[in-house]
Design an enzyme around this catalytic site. Structure first.
Site, PDB file in Angstrom:
ATOM      1  N   GLY A 111       0.526   8.223   1.037  1.00  0.00           N
ATOM      2  CA  GLY A 111       0.448   9.678   0.899  1.00  0.00           C
ATOM      3  C   GLY A 111      -0.130  10.118  -0.433  1.00  0.00           C
ATOM      4  O   GLY A 111      -0.689  11.216  -0.552  1.00  0.00           O
ATOM      5  N   GLU A 114      -3.798   9.931   0.014  1.00  0.00           N
ATOM      6  CA  GLU A 114      -4.163  11.037   0.910  1.00  0.00           C
ATOM      7  C   GLU A 114      -4.134  12.377   0.159  1.00  0.00           C
ATOM      8  O   GLU A 114      -4.965  13.246   0.397  1.00  0.00           O
ATOM      9  CB  GLU A 114      -3.221  11.039   2.120  1.00  0.00           C
ATOM     10  CG  GLU A 114      -3.454   9.800   2.989  1.00  0.00           C
ATOM     11  CD  GLU A 114      -2.364   9.549   4.017  1.00  0.00           C
ATOM     12  OE1 GLU A 114      -1.191   9.478   3.616  1.00  0.00           O
ATOM     13  OE2 GLU A 114      -2.677   9.451   5.206  1.00  0.00           O
ATOM     14  N   GLU A 134       0.278   1.579   4.579  1.00  0.00           N
ATOM     15  CA  GLU A 134       1.263   1.930   5.616  1.00  0.00           C
ATOM     16  C   GLU A 134       1.502   0.818   6.631  1.00  0.00           C
ATOM     17  O   GLU A 134       2.631   0.593   7.060  1.00  0.00           O
ATOM     18  CB  GLU A 134       0.834   3.220   6.345  1.00  0.00           C
ATOM     19  CG  GLU A 134       1.062   4.491   5.558  1.00  0.00           C
ATOM     20  CD  GLU A 134      -0.088   4.884   4.646  1.00  0.00           C
ATOM     21  OE1 GLU A 134      -0.935   4.016   4.339  1.00  0.00           O
ATOM     22  OE2 GLU A 134      -0.133   6.053   4.228  1.00  0.00           O
TER      23      GLU A 134
HETATM   24  N1  CO8 Z   1       8.846   5.427  -2.245  1.00  0.00           N
HETATM   25  C1  CO8 Z   1      10.031   5.327  -2.867  1.00  0.00           C
HETATM   26  N2  CO8 Z   1      10.213   4.646  -4.023  1.00  0.00           N
HETATM   27  C2  CO8 Z   1       9.132   4.031  -4.561  1.00  0.00           C
HETATM   28  C3  CO8 Z   1       7.870   4.090  -3.967  1.00  0.00           C
HETATM   29  C4  CO8 Z   1       7.737   4.832  -2.753  1.00  0.00           C
HETATM   30  N3  CO8 Z   1       6.552   4.983  -2.124  1.00  0.00           N
HETATM   31  N4  CO8 Z   1       7.010   3.364  -4.713  1.00  0.00           N
HETATM   32  C5  CO8 Z   1       7.718   2.881  -5.743  1.00  0.00           C
HETATM   33  N5  CO8 Z   1       9.010   3.285  -5.654  1.00  0.00           N
HETATM   34  C6  CO8 Z   1      10.101   2.977  -6.573  1.00  0.00           C
HETATM   35  C7  CO8 Z   1      10.562   1.540  -6.422  1.00  0.00           C
HETATM   36  O1  CO8 Z   1      11.471   1.417  -5.330  1.00  0.00           O
HETATM   37  C8  CO8 Z   1      11.202   1.285  -7.773  1.00  0.00           C
HETATM   38  O2  CO8 Z   1      12.485   1.878  -7.781  1.00  0.00           O
HETATM   39  P1  CO8 Z   1      13.728   1.085  -8.494  1.00  0.00           P
HETATM   40  O3  CO8 Z   1      13.327   0.979  -9.938  1.00  0.00           O
HETATM   41  O4  CO8 Z   1      14.871   2.029  -8.260  1.00  0.00           O
HETATM   42  O5  CO8 Z   1      13.830  -0.227  -7.815  1.00  0.00           O
HETATM   43  C9  CO8 Z   1      10.340   2.089  -8.730  1.00  0.00           C
HETATM   44  O6  CO8 Z   1       9.638   3.060  -7.909  1.00  0.00           O
HETATM   45  C10 CO8 Z   1       9.290   1.241  -9.433  1.00  0.00           C
HETATM   46  O7  CO8 Z   1       8.549   0.545  -8.454  1.00  0.00           O
HETATM   47  P2  CO8 Z   1       8.346  -1.065  -8.466  1.00  0.00           P
HETATM   48  O8  CO8 Z   1       9.480  -1.710  -9.169  1.00  0.00           O
HETATM   49  O9  CO8 Z   1       8.063  -1.486  -7.064  1.00  0.00           O
HETATM   50  O10 CO8 Z   1       7.043  -1.161  -9.378  1.00  0.00           O
HETATM   51  P3  CO8 Z   1       5.954  -2.339  -9.352  1.00  0.00           P
HETATM   52  O11 CO8 Z   1       5.123  -2.140 -10.556  1.00  0.00           O
HETATM   53  O12 CO8 Z   1       6.599  -3.673  -9.173  1.00  0.00           O
HETATM   54  O13 CO8 Z   1       5.073  -2.048  -8.051  1.00  0.00           O
HETATM   55  C11 CO8 Z   1       3.853  -0.670  -6.506  1.00  0.00           C
HETATM   56  C12 CO8 Z   1       4.305  -0.886  -7.986  1.00  0.00           C
HETATM   57  C13 CO8 Z   1       2.845  -1.742  -6.112  1.00  0.00           C
HETATM   58  C14 CO8 Z   1       3.188   0.699  -6.447  1.00  0.00           C
HETATM   59  C15 CO8 Z   1       5.092  -0.731  -5.595  1.00  0.00           C
HETATM   60  O14 CO8 Z   1       6.090   0.149  -6.107  1.00  0.00           O
HETATM   61  C16 CO8 Z   1       4.849  -0.342  -4.184  1.00  0.00           C
HETATM   62  O15 CO8 Z   1       4.267  -1.109  -3.421  1.00  0.00           O
HETATM   63  N6  CO8 Z   1       5.272   0.887  -3.790  1.00  0.00           N
HETATM   64  C17 CO8 Z   1       5.183   1.356  -2.428  1.00  0.00           C
HETATM   65  C18 CO8 Z   1       3.749   1.760  -2.096  1.00  0.00           C
HETATM   66  C19 CO8 Z   1       3.632   2.152  -0.656  1.00  0.00           C
HETATM   67  O16 CO8 Z   1       3.836   1.387   0.252  1.00  0.00           O
HETATM   68  N7  CO8 Z   1       3.258   3.441  -0.427  1.00  0.00           N
HETATM   69  C20 CO8 Z   1       3.046   3.970   0.895  1.00  0.00           C
HETATM   70  C21 CO8 Z   1       4.295   4.603   1.399  1.00  0.00           C
HETATM   71  S1  CO8 Z   1       4.129   5.095   3.096  1.00  0.00           S
HETATM   72  C22 CO8 Z   1       3.289   6.548   3.033  1.00  0.00           C
HETATM   73  O17 CO8 Z   1       2.868   7.000   1.985  1.00  0.00           O
HETATM   74  C23 CO8 Z   1       3.114   7.228   4.344  1.00  0.00           C
HETATM   75  C24 CO8 Z   1       2.389   8.556   4.239  1.00  0.00           C
HETATM   76  C25 CO8 Z   1       2.250   9.155   5.614  1.00  0.00           C
HETATM   77  C26 CO8 Z   1       3.148  10.319   5.895  1.00  0.00           C
HETATM   78  C27 CO8 Z   1       3.289  11.230   4.736  1.00  0.00           C
HETATM   79  C28 CO8 Z   1       3.805  12.575   5.049  1.00  0.00           C
HETATM   80  C29 CO8 Z   1       4.015  13.365   3.775  1.00  0.00           C
END
Ligand code: CO8
Length: 260
Positions: A111, A114, A134
């Site tokens: 997102g 996007e 996704e």
């Molecule tokens: N949602 C919730 N929490 C998140 C997200 C997320 N998308 N991304 C990161 N966080 C949180 C982590 O859980 C973590 O929290 P905590 O410290 O409490 O454990 C904190 O942020 C830091 O993240 P990381 O420890 O994972 O940091 P890294 O440097 O190791 O990794 C990354 C960074 C690669 C960005 C990794 O965090 C990651 O892969 N994040 C998820 C990315 C992802 O998959 N995004 C797509 C989500 S799905 C989506 O967007 C669907 C959209 C379609 C519909 C939308 C309608 C509005």
């Protein structure tokens, strides 16, 4: 509306919106989507603002996607409502009567990518990463990604990005036509502000109509787009900006635009 996750600063006709949920890498939850929507509704009415810049807080992320913790347990109807909420935000950016620049300072995923694609163009820092992961979560893009990305980079490249969920770095995104310029991290906002300043010195009405013509035209056959363009072009001749802009040229002075 009190904004919990969004910082809004106005500087000389430019509104800087900073998505600010650093604890979740600025991920979009429902509250944040509502805040962004409200902010864009307010900006539509604010004649003092000529250009909007969207960025993310912190060094690491623009927006790391929709909030996975919030989505994990929702059902299909809630997912539909969530996606529609995101798509309504995208529409409000497209329909905003002023340009929106995405200044992507780090991860722009799902997102978040996007959201950047919904803006009128993208500047990226060297640290930016773009992806639609996704499918790695067992879902698919639902916030306009499948539609907007294919229109910008073509079907085959969009297919590769969406099916693999892989990330592009900033230079790859520039080479694929997603990003207009890649900048050192410390120069990203300055460059976005500089471009916004150039735009805000122009006639706001002409800029707004041009945005409408380009966006609407992309969804039309060319013959209809040309007809739409000529109607908007003609309408500008009823505007104060057209009178001022042309008189200023003839009088060899800088135009002082006031709007439509
Ligand atoms: N949602 C919730 N929490 C998140 C997200 C997320 N998308 N991304 C990161 N966080 C949180 C982590 O859980 C973590 O929290 P905590 O410290 O409490 O454990 C904190 O942020 C830091 O993240 P990381 O420890 O994972 O940091 P890294 O440097 O190791 O990794 C990354 C960074 C690669 C960005 C990794 O965090 C990651 O892969 N994040 C998820 C990315 C992802 O998959 N995004 C797509 C989500 S799905 C989506 O967007 C669907 C959209 C379609 C519909 C939308 C309608 C509005």
């Amino acid at each position: 509306m009190e904004m919990k996750n969004l910082l809004i600063e106005n500087q000389a006709g430019v509104a800087l919106l900073t998505v600010n949920r650093p604890q979740a890498l600025n991920a979009l939850n429902s509250v944040l989507l509502d805040e962004l929507r409200t902010a864009f509704e307010q900006l539509q009415q604010d004649k003092g603002v000529k250009v909007v810049i969207v960025t993310g807080s912190g060094e690491k992320a623009f927006v790391a996607g929709a909030d996975i913790a919030e989505m994990a347990d929702i059902d299909a109807m809630q997912a539909l409502a969530f996606a529609r909420k995101g798509q309504d935000l995208i529409k409000s950016i497209g329909q905003l009567n002023k340009p929106v620049i995405a200044a992507v300072n780090g991860f722009a995923l799902g997102g978040g990518f996007e959201l950047a694609l919904a803006c009128d163009f993208i500047y990226a820092s060297e640290k930016a990463r773009f992806g639609l992961p996704e499918v790695t979560l067992g879902i698919m893009p639902g916030f306009g990604g499948t539609q907007k990305l294919a229109r910008i980079i073509g079907r085959n490249r969009a297919n590769e990005l969406v099916f693999t969920g892989k990330m592009l770095n900033a230079v790859e995104a520039e080479n694929w036509g997603i990003v207009n310029a890649v900048l050192p991290a410390g120069e990203l906002l300055d460059r976005a502000m500089e471009t916004a300043g150039k735009i805000s010195g122009n006639g706001a009405c002409g800029v707004a109509h041009a945005k409408d013509a380009i966006r609407s035209g992309l969804d039309m056959a060319e013959v209809d787009g040309l007809r739409y363009e000529s109607s908007l072009f003609a309408a500008l001749f009823a505007s104060a900006d057209q009178k001022e802009g042309m008189q200023a040229f003839l009088q060899k002075r800088k135009a002082d635009f006031t709007g439509c």
